[in-house]
Enzyme design. Structure first.
Site, PDB file in Angstrom:
ATOM      1  N   LYS A  76     -10.064  12.675   5.405  1.00 48.73           N
ATOM      2  CA  LYS A  76      -9.096  11.577   5.338  1.00 48.73           C
ATOM      3  C   LYS A  76      -8.022  11.834   6.383  1.00 48.73           C
ATOM      4  O   LYS A  76      -7.983  12.895   7.004  1.00 48.73           O
ATOM      5  CB  LYS A  76      -8.479  11.453   3.948  1.00 48.73           C
ATOM      6  CG  LYS A  76      -7.889  12.740   3.384  1.00 48.73           C
ATOM      7  CD  LYS A  76      -7.453  12.540   1.934  1.00 48.73           C
ATOM      8  CE  LYS A  76      -8.639  12.540   0.989  1.00 48.73           C
ATOM      9  NZ  LYS A  76      -8.692  11.386   0.119  1.00 48.73           N
ATOM     10  N   ARG A  77      -7.171  10.849   6.572  1.00 45.76           N
ATOM     11  CA  ARG A  77      -6.062  10.985   7.516  1.00 45.76           C
ATOM     12  C   ARG A  77      -5.267  12.251   7.195  1.00 45.76           C
ATOM     13  O   ARG A  77      -4.996  12.556   6.045  1.00 45.76           O
ATOM     14  CB  ARG A  77      -5.181   9.744   7.391  1.00 45.76           C
ATOM     15  CG  ARG A  77      -3.961   9.694   8.272  1.00 45.76           C
ATOM     16  CD  ARG A  77      -3.383   8.279   8.274  1.00 45.76           C
ATOM     17  NE  ARG A  77      -3.172   7.768   6.928  1.00 45.76           N
ATOM     18  CZ  ARG A  77      -1.992   7.819   6.288  1.00 45.76           C
ATOM     19  NH1 ARG A  77      -0.947   8.380   6.862  1.00 45.76           N
ATOM     20  NH2 ARG A  77      -1.870   7.309   5.071  1.00 45.76           N
ATOM     21  N   HIS A  95       0.820  -1.221   0.000  1.00 48.41           N
ATOM     22  CA  HIS A  95       0.000   0.000   0.000  1.00 48.41           C
ATOM     23  C   HIS A  95       0.847   1.262   0.000  1.00 48.41           C
ATOM     24  O   HIS A  95       0.306   2.351   0.169  1.00 48.41           O
ATOM     25  CB  HIS A  95      -0.897   0.028   1.247  1.00 48.41           C
ATOM     26  CG  HIS A  95      -2.021  -0.956   1.219  1.00 48.41           C
ATOM     27  ND1 HIS A  95      -3.242  -0.684   0.643  1.00 48.41           N
ATOM     28  CD2 HIS A  95      -2.105  -2.222   1.685  1.00 48.41           C
ATOM     29  CE1 HIS A  95      -4.034  -1.729   0.768  1.00 48.41           C
ATOM     30  NE2 HIS A  95      -3.376  -2.684   1.398  1.00 48.41           N
ATOM     31  N   THR A 134      -9.673   5.029  -1.303  1.00 49.84           N
ATOM     32  CA  THR A 134     -11.011   4.451  -1.456  1.00 49.84           C
ATOM     33  C   THR A 134     -12.100   5.475  -1.135  1.00 49.84           C
ATOM     34  O   THR A 134     -13.237   5.304  -1.579  1.00 49.84           O
ATOM     35  CB  THR A 134     -11.204   3.223  -0.544  1.00 49.84           C
ATOM     36  OG1 THR A 134     -10.860   3.557   0.806  1.00 49.84           O
ATOM     37  CG2 THR A 134     -10.349   2.058  -1.018  1.00 49.84           C
ATOM     38  N   LYS A 193      -1.211  14.250   1.608  1.00 52.81           N
ATOM     39  CA  LYS A 193      -2.625  14.389   1.250  1.00 52.81           C
ATOM     40  C   LYS A 193      -3.028  15.858   1.088  1.00 52.81           C
ATOM     41  O   LYS A 193      -4.107  16.164   0.599  1.00 52.81           O
ATOM     42  CB  LYS A 193      -3.503  13.698   2.293  1.00 52.81           C
ATOM     43  CG  LYS A 193      -3.307  12.181   2.304  1.00 52.81           C
ATOM     44  CD  LYS A 193      -4.182  11.497   3.335  1.00 52.81           C
ATOM     45  CE  LYS A 193      -3.951  10.001   3.399  1.00 52.81           C
ATOM     46  NZ  LYS A 193      -4.445   9.280   2.206  1.00 52.81           N
ATOM     47  N   LYS A 204     -16.035   6.119  -2.717  1.00 55.31           N
ATOM     48  CA  LYS A 204     -17.262   6.252  -1.927  1.00 55.31           C
ATOM     49  C   LYS A 204     -18.011   7.532  -2.297  1.00 55.31           C
ATOM     50  O   LYS A 204     -19.240   7.538  -2.426  1.00 55.31           O
ATOM     51  CB  LYS A 204     -16.926   6.241  -0.439  1.00 55.31           C
ATOM     52  CG  LYS A 204     -16.321   4.935   0.043  1.00 55.31           C
ATOM     53  CD  LYS A 204     -15.619   5.109   1.382  1.00 55.31           C
ATOM     54  CE  LYS A 204     -14.727   3.912   1.683  1.00 55.31           C
ATOM     55  NZ  LYS A 204     -13.789   4.171   2.791  1.00 55.31           N
TER      56      LYS A 204
END
Length: 891
Positions: free
Chosen positions: A622-623, A429, A733, A628, A737
């Site tokens: 998200k984290r 990952h 992911t 990110k 969604k």
């Protein structure tokens, strides 16, 4: 450290510590080794045998088979309302001692949940008995996280009993939706890795594949995120304070797990050793049933927790050494207290290593125990078991299986290695080399001496094979060695997983290509391209549409004609036939607006901030991590705020109102990420209190992001941001969604964004930013140059540095990382195109018809991103297993 404390190295209990003498008793009379507590009460001949040193008596088995018992256990519990009500009332009165005068919503939930669990456990028994009977091959999905969220509503939908339980609860004075809200999320994961694992075990159950998940039962989760004065503060997530109906304790399934100690070589075998240690903990199983939708199959997640009762030292307690008496219990308990303990200290690193080994050892022992019941030769283990490593955390399973096969089962090295490599497969990952999991050799050698020796041998034999294949290429040997020659030496866990597995996969097409060109480039050259494959991630339509978005789900069901699309997402393609249906489009948008109203209410309840559901909902959840790029998002918000402040009231009225929503946790030891959270909250405080701006711009940080929060947030999005630096996000992911729920992506050309664009059409996505192959050139340039930032980004910097959002010194390091730290994640490079992408979003949102068309098309074309498709590909190309729906006949 003195042995009298009951500790040995890093606070590990030493079971053979000499007992403190008691007054009036000679030291020679005091046992050196603490007596072992009995697991069951013994009396008569059994007690006499045990005291004489004989084996403990085992629980007795039935002398005959009772047909009524068998018939009951092999038949479905009646589904009528009367039977359900009797079950709920029975649990209220007999399990929880409630009366009509003392019942409350918490106990109504527990009684209803235990009633549902009764049904799931019956199906669980049927499923596993059937798979055992037919000798089905099982997949074992090992993951340190399983972010399963709530189970009650999901189970009701899977069983098709939601209306019946709603009726029963209404009869006793409660609303089903209120009862559902009584359940706490299971604190068994943190981010995408754990949610992917949860979607995959759901798909295994719904697709009838024999499969179990394996993980750890964390008492306090990772942490509960609280926001105090704008800062993230971590608190324990005490999710197990109340009874958990969705786990079934299995004290009969317990395995010893050793740490530390020393090795004694077997004189009859070069590779066989006896591992002797006084530090032995018991890992006890808790089973979590996974309901299958549209099938009677029920999957399972087996979670391990440290048993501590046998580690209580009564001799020390009686002598007054109360801390020493419980030292062993504390040392064992902390192994499964917290997910991802802070590893900024050496003790924290050791705790993580011991945690991972407890998980791997108990799992390998359990798989072997199940296999040995078949009485088949060990060489056939790969025919009955496929073990999937979800990232590198379970990689110690490779040397642990080797240890069991060689030391316990007496196989030769070659026999054991052949079985091991045919059993394991590995999902990577990670892209960034610096993020790869490594363990210092001295630490691993101290804690797991046998496994360090096995890893040395795995590495030696692998390098010898490569040397024969590429003679004289020492540089190649150094690059592929499992042991990194640093100071101290490090064990590269991704390399160990790669060498020990028969398949290695990435989780998106671009990610799989990148790892073959970078971190595994030399392994591809040595082991061949066929070993390295792609398996794009997916999400469960049960959770991420049918459960979380009921109004939109009803519209899909209306178009398809039934709910079969829930297990066959390809059928949502039929939505395209409704693009010109004005009535359908209006109802589609009404469903979206209803979801936005629900989120607005949730925001008000959790944060006290009032937002307008008529605004554009712009969401990034998200984290929190630098790659990110939540930081780039909040910089753009600051710039937007600046522009709005320059406008007249009349001009501001012409702008598209926007609510920018953030959520996510930062790792407890990740200072930069926690400062980003502080900046977001400081900006929100200023903007939300600015009366001139009003509803034109609002900023919200939703605390303690979870699956349940996501089920409210995701269906309400207009746009969602997936803006990682190109080439850094393996897949993602959450992007899937959001699109599955009719949201539009604003994102970089990275991870699964690319494949989503290919499926739904790039006109349904707002792409921006540099491409993956350009990243290194930009980084090289920025490492040696300091170009002036774009004027928009400079404006955001200026507002921060003028103390607009509080003390500028708090946030100066965030700016310095861009201006003086090489801007590793290329915020300055992508910011201009990011701002232009926002303008394109607003222009499209003003065209309501165009926006609704984008939303419907996005959902209609998302079939590829069902986790059912992912699992089918794993089953056919990696695990070699077949669907095995439970057949009640013949059991």
């Amino acid at each position: 450290m003195s042995q009298n404390t009951g500790y040995f190295s890093s606070s590990i209990p030493l079971n053979t510590a000499k007992a403190t003498t008691t007054p009036g008793v000679h030291e020679a009379d005091v046992p050196v080794t603490r007596p072992t507590s009995l697991k069951r009460v013994l009396s008569g001949p059994a007690l006499k045998t045990m005291l004489a040193g004989g084996a403990h008596s085992q629980p007795k088995t039935p002398t005959k088979d009772d047909s009524e018992f068998r018939d009951y256990s092999h038949s479905e519990i009646s589904r009528d309302v009367a039977t359900i009500k009797n079950s709920v009332v029975m649990h209220l009165t007999a399990t929880f001692l409630r009366t009509p005068a003392s019942i409350d919503s918490a106990h109504a939930y527990l009684a209803s949940a235990f009633s549902v669990r009764d049904r799931l456990l019956q199906r669980w028994n049927l499923t596993n008995e059937y798979h055992d009977k037919i000798g089905a091959k099982r997949v074992y999905y090992m993951s340190l996280e399983f972010l399963i969220g709530r189970t009650f509503d999901n189970a009701l939908l899977a069983l098709g009993l939601r209306q019946e339980y709603s009726k029963v609860l209404g009869d006793v004075g409660f609303c089903l939706e209120d009862i559902i809200d009584e359940e706490r999320d299971a604190a068994l994961g943190n981010g995408g890795l754990g949610r992917l694992a949860a979607c995959y075990v759901d798909s295994m159950a719904c697709s009838n594949y024999p499969g179990w998940g394996y993980g750890l039962r964390y008492k306090y989760g990772m942490f509960q995120q609280q926001i105090l004065n704008g800062y993230q503060v971590e608190a324990p997530d005490c999710w197990l304070d109340s009874p958990n109906p969705w786990e079934f304790p299995r004290p009969d399934v317990t395995y010893p797990v050793k740490f530390y100690g020393h090795l004694v070589r077997d004189p009859h075998s070069e590779h066989r050793f006896k591992w002797e240690s006084n530090v032995v903990y018991d890992a006890m199983a808790f089973d979590v049933p996974v309901p299958g939708y549209g099938t009677t199959n029920v999957g399972n997640i087996r979670l391990w927790s440290c048993k501590t009762n046998t580690l209580f030292d009564l001799n020390k307690f009686n002598s007054g050494d109360y801390q020493g008496a419980t030292g062993g219990q504390v040392a064992a308990q902390i192994l499964t207290d917290v997910l991802y303990p802070n590893d900024n200290t050496n003790d924290g690193k050791e705790l993580r290593l011991r945690q991972e080994y407890l998980f791997c050892s108990a799992t390998m022992q359990d798989i072997m125990a199940r296999f040995k019941k078949t009485n088949r030769p060990l060489s056939e283990l790969p025919d009955l078991a496929a073990i999937q490593l979800n990232d590198t955390h379970p990689t110690l399973g490779v040397p642990e299986l080797m240890r069991i096969l060689i030391d316990d089962e007496g196989l030769s090295w070659d026999e054991a290695w052949d079985i091991t490599t045919r059993t394991f497969a590995f999902t990577n990952h990670t892209i960034l080399p610096e993020a790869m999991e490594k363990w210092p050799v001295p630490m691993l050698d101290k804690i797991l001496p046998r496994h360090m020796g096995i890893i040395y041998d795995i590495n030696l034999f692998f390098l010898q094979k490569v040397e024969r294949q590429f003679p004289g290429d020492r540089e190649l040997l150094n690059k592929i060695s499992i042991i990194e020659e640093s100071n101290p030496q490090q064990v590269r866990m991704a390399f160990l997983a790669c060498v020990g597995s028969h398949k290695v996969n990435g989780v998106a097409a671009i990610h799989s290509d990148i790892i073959k060109q970078t971190i595994f480039k030399d392994f591809v050259r040595i082991q061949g391209e066929d070993k390295f494959i792609n398996k794009t991630n997916g999400v469960s339509p049960r959770r991420w549409m049918n459960e979380c978005n009921p109004d939109m789900s009803d519209l899909i069901t209306e178009v398809v004609g039934d709910r079969s699309w829930v297990n066959d997402l390809a059928k949502v393609k039929q939505l395209e036939g409704k693009l010109e249906d004005v009535n359908f489009r209006e109802r589609w948008w009404a469903a979206k607006q209803k979801n936005k109203e629900r989120l607005a209410e949730y925001i008000l309840t959790t944060t006290g901030i009032k937002v307008s559901p008529k605004a554009l909902f712009d969401i990034q959840v998200k984290r929190i991590h630098e790659y990110k790029r939540q930081l780039m998002n909040i910089f753009s918000v600051i710039y937007r705020y600046h522009l709005l402040k320059q406008m007249s009231p009349e001009q501001r009225e012409q702008e598209v109102p926007r609510v920018v929503i953030f959520a996510g946790k930062a790792a407890s030891g990740y200072w930069v990420a926690k400062q980003v959270i502080k900046l977001i909250n400081s900006v929100a405080e200023v903007i939300n209190s600015d009366e001139e701006i009003g509803d034109v711009l609002k900023v919200v940080f939703i605390p303690d992001y979870s699956v349940t929060a996501a089920e409210v947030i995701i269906p309400a999005s207009d746009i969602s941001q997936h803006i990682s630096t190109a080439g850094t996000e393996a897949s993602g992911t959450s992007n899937m969604k959001f699109v599955l729920n009719g949201g539009i992506i604003l994102g970089t050309v990275d991870g699964a964004n690319i494949e989503i664009g290919e499926e739904i059409g790039e006109e349904q996505i707002f792409f921006f930013g540099c491409l993956a192959h350009e990243v290194e050139d930009f980084r090289h340039y920025l490492r040696f140059n300091q170009p002036k930032p774009d004027s928009a980004l400079q404006t955001a910097f200026d507002m921060i540095q003028r103390n607009t959002f509080g003390d500028a010194q708090l946030f100066q390091p965030l700016i310095d990382a861009i201006m003086r730290g090489g801007d590793v994640y290329l915020l300055s490079v992508d910011f201009p195109s990011y701002i232009e992408a926002h303008k394109a979003v607003e222009a499209a949102y003003r065209n309501h018809d165009e926006w609704v068309t984008k939303s419907i098309l996005s959902v209609a074309r998302m079939a590829k991103f069902s986790s059912d498709r992912s699992i089918q590909e794993y089953a056919e190309e990696v695990w070699n297993i077949e669907p095995q729906p439970v057949l009640n006949c013949g059991l």
